[in-house]
Design a protein around this motif. Structure first.
Motif, PDB file in Angstrom:
ATOM      1  N   GLU A 178       4.833   3.089   4.468  1.00 33.05           N
ATOM      2  CA  GLU A 178       5.791   2.146   3.889  1.00 33.05           C
ATOM      3  C   GLU A 178       5.295   0.712   4.035  1.00 33.05           C
ATOM      4  O   GLU A 178       5.606  -0.147   3.216  1.00 33.05           O
ATOM      5  CB  GLU A 178       7.156   2.297   4.559  1.00 33.05           C
ATOM      6  CG  GLU A 178       8.220   1.411   3.946  1.00 33.05           C
ATOM      7  CD  GLU A 178       9.631   1.841   4.274  1.00 33.05           C
ATOM      8  OE1 GLU A 178      10.092   2.847   3.702  1.00 33.05           O
ATOM      9  OE2 GLU A 178      10.261   1.191   5.122  1.00 33.05           O
ATOM     10  N   GLU A 179       4.500   0.455   5.074  1.00 32.13           N
ATOM     11  CA  GLU A 179       3.961  -0.878   5.292  1.00 32.13           C
ATOM     12  C   GLU A 179       2.458  -0.853   5.048  1.00 32.13           C
ATOM     13  O   GLU A 179       1.929   0.059   4.453  1.00 32.13           O
ATOM     14  CB  GLU A 179       4.295  -1.343   6.720  1.00 32.13           C
ATOM     15  CG  GLU A 179       5.796  -1.452   6.975  1.00 32.13           C
ATOM     16  CD  GLU A 179       6.134  -1.854   8.391  1.00 32.13           C
ATOM     17  OE1 GLU A 179       5.208  -1.993   9.221  1.00 32.13           O
ATOM     18  OE2 GLU A 179       7.328  -2.018   8.681  1.00 32.13           O
ATOM     19  N   ARG A 202       7.501   0.845  -0.551  1.00 36.84           N
ATOM     20  CA  ARG A 202       8.774   0.405  -0.003  1.00 36.84           C
ATOM     21  C   ARG A 202       9.889   1.421  -0.281  1.00 36.84           C
ATOM     22  O   ARG A 202      10.039   1.892  -1.399  1.00 36.84           O
ATOM     23  CB  ARG A 202       9.142  -0.958  -0.579  1.00 36.84           C
ATOM     24  CG  ARG A 202       8.390  -2.105   0.090  1.00 36.84           C
ATOM     25  CD  ARG A 202       8.715  -3.432  -0.540  1.00 36.84           C
ATOM     26  NE  ARG A 202       8.006  -3.603  -1.802  1.00 36.84           N
ATOM     27  CZ  ARG A 202       8.191  -4.611  -2.636  1.00 36.84           C
ATOM     28  NH1 ARG A 202       9.096  -5.522  -2.367  1.00 36.84           N
ATOM     29  NH2 ARG A 202       7.489  -4.704  -3.746  1.00 36.84           N
TER      30      ARG A 202
END
Length: 546
Positions: A178-179, A202
């Motif tokens: 996600e990051e 995201r």
């Protein structure tokens, strides 16, 4: 199925069940205060040593870069400064040991983030060590990659080096985070292993009842499913064999060299087969110092890094510091926008004696090690700045002076700059963030920092053309060089050396040897003509047939 979009950082497609990597531990409470602070403080060191011992055991079972990563993480766990700071917090503030470790480690990671760039990316490593020690203190299983009993797609918020150093490519179908961004550890490792990967997706961790997924590392698309998805691997990159000689299939030499920041990094690069060092970040010698390190101290530290590469080319970058990377012994003050302020070579204009002492130390380390040392300056914007630096390098007895191309103005003035220096090296990470006004550490802007952005490639083409016209070397030392597909495009744009993390060295070397230079030039033209990074990748795949 639902579809999410991130940034594809490693080519290939895969589908299968999802295995989640555990999130970091929650913030430990600051209460209750220990009844016996001395006894509580005494718990810290054994916990850190237990974590280090397990990491050293894992390191003993692997070789090469994976071994170096695990040993480095183990050494961080038993860093005397970290342990001492945590013990002090227990004794002086009556904090429980887990909270003391949490605060001590956060102090170190905050300092790394403030240092920016490569150092900022190492903050994740400190947090990983922090969580492992805290888990040990609580008697809990540490966060990290679960034991896989079947081929799976790994899903995580982000991945630390120790999470991924000994991953089994036979069981890990793809990586989704996600990051992170194009220069994250996840991206580098995935390309090295030939595993499809998409970062900065995201919302993917919030998808309810996620069981299976389809991952496209080229387009950055991730399709999620509440039902089981059949295991399938398509177009997965094959690392191939590399003979250790950086060249295209028709013999055009393109050096495959490494980015390093310490002696451990240099040894890992040598073990991986790097032909030299294309970026030696010297900041490690300064960041923890309250006073400027002496010339002798610097000389010894640099010589340790240069030693594995005796008789081989090494490019040393002078101190890259400033208001965004504060040093205790320089009174830099506070700037409203430090990323655009006094940093890199600009610091040397105000403190030329610091540069001169560093150049003296570099010259001494070159003599001690026998490496073929060149020196380059960071954050150069104009021809006058480049000439000023080159004059001082040569006055220090160092034969080759170069500059980093990481500011758009420098890229547009590449021909004039190359007229006064011996070589240039393109820092694609910083060049991208300045071209797109997008902080490279901001996950929400990861797509703008994609090294496949055509605008970025067009600037690289400008620099490559200048290098060919003046017959001077043009390197790339940003993480763009570690992408085996993009590496051939860079060669086609006129780049003569590619410098990368040690893990990527053999993979990029093998990819470069697959096609002649003319084919890579055709691929480069196709990428330059594309309107988007996704279309650029697709166009290059079409030309190279991969």
């Amino acid at each position: 199925m639902s579809r999410l979009t991130g940034v594809g950082v490693s080519s290939g497609r895969a589908s299968g069940p999802v295995a989640r990597v555990a999130d970091p531990l929650p913030e430990p409470p600051a209460a209750p205060a220990p009844t016996d602070p001395a006894a509580e403080a005494a718990r810290v060191r054994p916990a850190a040593e237990a974590v280090a011992e397990r990491l050293f055991q894992r390191a003993s079972r692997v070789d090469g870069d994976a071994k170096a990563v695990l040993e480095t993480t183990a050494a961080m766990a038993i860093d005397p400064a970290l342990i001492s700071q945590a013990e002090q917090l227990v004794n002086t503030r009556a904090l429980p040991a887990p909270r003391a470790v949490y605060e001590a480690a956060n102090g170190f990671s905050d300092a790394l983030r403030a240092a920016g760039g490569y150092m900022a990316e190492r903050a994740r490593d400190v947090q990983d060590v922090r969580d492992r020690i805290i888990a040990e203190l609580f008697g809990m299983k540490p966060p990290g990659v679960p034991e896989l009993d079947r081929p799976s797609i790994l899903l995580a918020r982000d991945l630390a080096p120790a999470d991924t150093a000994d991953l089994d490519p036979a069981l890990v179908l793809a990586l989704v985070t996600e990051e992170g961004g194009p220069t994250s550890h996840t991206a580098i490792l995935a390309r090295a292993l030939g595993i499809p990967a998409v970062v900065a997706v995201r919302g993917v961790l919030g998808v309810p009842d996620l069981v299976g997924a389809i991952v496209d590392g080229d387009s950055g698309q991730v399709e999620t499913s509440e039902e089981m998805v059949a295991v399938q691997v398509a177009e997965r990159a094959a690392p191939g064999e590399w003979n250790g000689h950086g060249a295209t299939a028709d013999g055009k030499q393109v050096k495959i060299i490494a980015n390093v920041g310490s002696g451990a990094d240099a040894r890992a690069a040598f073990a991986a087969g790097a032909q030299g060092i294309g970026l030696f970040r010297t900041e490690f010698c300064y960041l923890a110092a309250d006073d400027e390190p002496s010339v002798d101290t610097q000389r010894r530290a640099y010589a340790e890094v240069l030693a594995p590469f005796a008789d081989k080319p090494v490019v040393v970058r002078t101190l890259d510091a400033g208001a965004d990377k504060p040093l205790a012994f320089l009174d830099m003050g506070v700037e409203p926008n430090p990323a655009l302020g006094v940093r890199g070579l600009r610091v040397a204009f105000a403190w030329p004696d610091v540069l001169e002492r560093q150049l003296t130390a570099i010259a001494g380390a070159a003599a001690d090690s026998g490496a073929e040392v060149s020196v380059m300056a960071p954050m150069v914007a104009t021809v006058d700045e480049a000439a000023w630096f080159a004059e001082r390098v040569r006055a220090a007895g160092l034969p080759r002076a170069g500059v980093m191309i990481e500011i758009p103005a420098a890229a547009l003035s590449a021909a004039e700059i190359l007229d006064v220096v011996d070589f240039v090296s393109i820092g694609t990470n910083d060049l991208a963030q300045y071209v797109f006004a997008a902080d490279r550490m901001a996950g929400a802007l990861a797509e703008l920092n994609d090294p496949w952005q055509p605008a970025l490639l067009r600037l690289i083409a400008t620099v490559g053309h200048a290098g060919r016209e003046l017959d001077k070397p043009v390197g790339v030392c940003g993480e763009a060089a570690s992408d085996p597909l993009l590496a051939g495009v860079l060669a086609g744009l006129g780049v003569t050396s590619l410098s990368m993390a040690a893990a990527a060295v053999p993979v990029v070397g093998a990819a470069l040897a697959k096609h002649p230079l003319l084919t890579f030039q055709q691929a480069a033209e196709a990428a330059l003509s594309a309107p988007t990074p996704t279309r650029a990748r697709a166009a290059v795949h079409a030309v190279l047939g991969s």
